[in-house]
Design a protein around this motif. Structure first.
Motif, PDB file in Angstrom:
ATOM      1  N   PRO A  70       0.811  -1.300   0.060  1.00  0.00           N
ATOM      2  CA  PRO A  70       0.020   0.022  -0.128  1.00  0.00           C
ATOM      3  C   PRO A  70       0.840   1.215   0.001  1.00  0.00           C
ATOM      4  CG  PRO A  70       0.192  -1.022   2.231  1.00  0.00           C
ATOM      5  CD  PRO A  70       0.849  -1.968   1.187  1.00  0.00           C
ATOM      6  N   ASN A 198       2.788   2.028   9.271  1.00  0.00           N
ATOM      7  CA  ASN A 198       1.736   1.432   8.271  1.00  0.00           C
ATOM      8  C   ASN A 198       1.477   0.175   8.629  1.00  0.00           C
ATOM      9  OD1 ASN A 198       1.334   3.487   6.006  1.00  0.00           O
ATOM     10  ND2 ASN A 198       3.400   3.533   5.997  1.00  0.00           N
ATOM     11  N   THR A 205      -4.417  -6.141   5.795  1.00  0.00           N
ATOM     12  CA  THR A 205      -4.908  -6.328   4.311  1.00  0.00           C
ATOM     13  C   THR A 205      -4.868  -7.691   3.623  1.00  0.00           C
ATOM     14  OG1 THR A 205      -3.875  -4.014   3.719  1.00  0.00           O
ATOM     15  CG2 THR A 205      -4.376  -5.437   1.770  1.00  0.00           C
TER      16      THR A 205
END
Length: 213
Positions: A70, A198, A205
């Protein structure tokens, strides 16, 4: 002319059959070797991941548990794929394929593994074009320099130790080749910052790049 026509027609048919046979042979060879090539690639990836993440720190198949990186908060990083390590379904580490774009001879592809606490599990150089005998010391087979990242952490955003010694940091540079290690150190540091910022997205995810995707 009429006598030549049957001969030309016959030769054309022979050439056509030959072309079909060649095409079929190539397709068959590709089909037979495709699985073998994929298996070899998979085994190489598993070996690389096991070099940077300890086997006892995970019980999942990392090469399947992966995501296309991402964007996150750092769009400057050239990140490709992130492989996640989990133990009893709990995140333990991640191996991030990224690129140091400012090597002496261009891009340096790296695999950077980080533990859940932000410490470096391991770093390996995957591909580079650095000068033989100088910059190529970032390869494990040439030098153990790349192993010096293991166990190190970024203390805070002002941690200036993350540089080569020539720049006041804690990492050795190479004699006659400072640009290469400087590029690697910079990218490892930026990857740590990215990972820390992150983690939630990285581990939550759904897998989208494994062999079964």
């Amino acid at each position: 002319m009429s006598e030549l026509t049957p001969a030309i027609s016959k030769n054309s048919k022979i050439l056509a059959l030959f072309a079909v046979a060649c095409t079929a042979t190539v397709a068959l060879v590709q089909l037979l070797t495709e699985d073998r090539i994929e298996l070899q690639s998979q085994q190489q990836l598993i070996q690389q991941l096991n070099q940077v993440i300890q086997k006892d720190s995970h019980d999942n198949e990392m090469f399947r548990d992966c995501i296309i990186a991402p964007t996150g908060k750092d769009t400057e990083l050239l990140i490709d794929v992130i492989y996640r390590a989990r133990l009893n379904n709990m995140p333990t580490a991640a191996a991030i394929k990224t690129v140091a774009p400012d090597g002496y001879s261009g891009n340096i592809e790296l695999l950077i593994a980080l533990n859940i606490d932000g410490s470096v599990s391991g770093v390996r150089t995957l591909l580079h074009k650095e000068t033989p005998g100088l910059g190529d010391k970032i390869e494990l087979r040439k030098s153990d320099w790349i192993t010096t990242f293991a166990g190190k952490k970024v203390l805070d955003k002002n941690d200036n130790r993350w540089a080569v010694k020539k720049d006041g940091g804690m990492f050795d540079q190479f004699t006659g080749a400072t640009i290469t290690p400087r590029a690697v150190v910079k990218t490892v540091r930026k990857t740590i910052d990215y990972f820390q910022a992150n983690q939630k997205v990285i581990f939550n995810t759904a897998s989208n790049c494994g062999v079964d995707q």
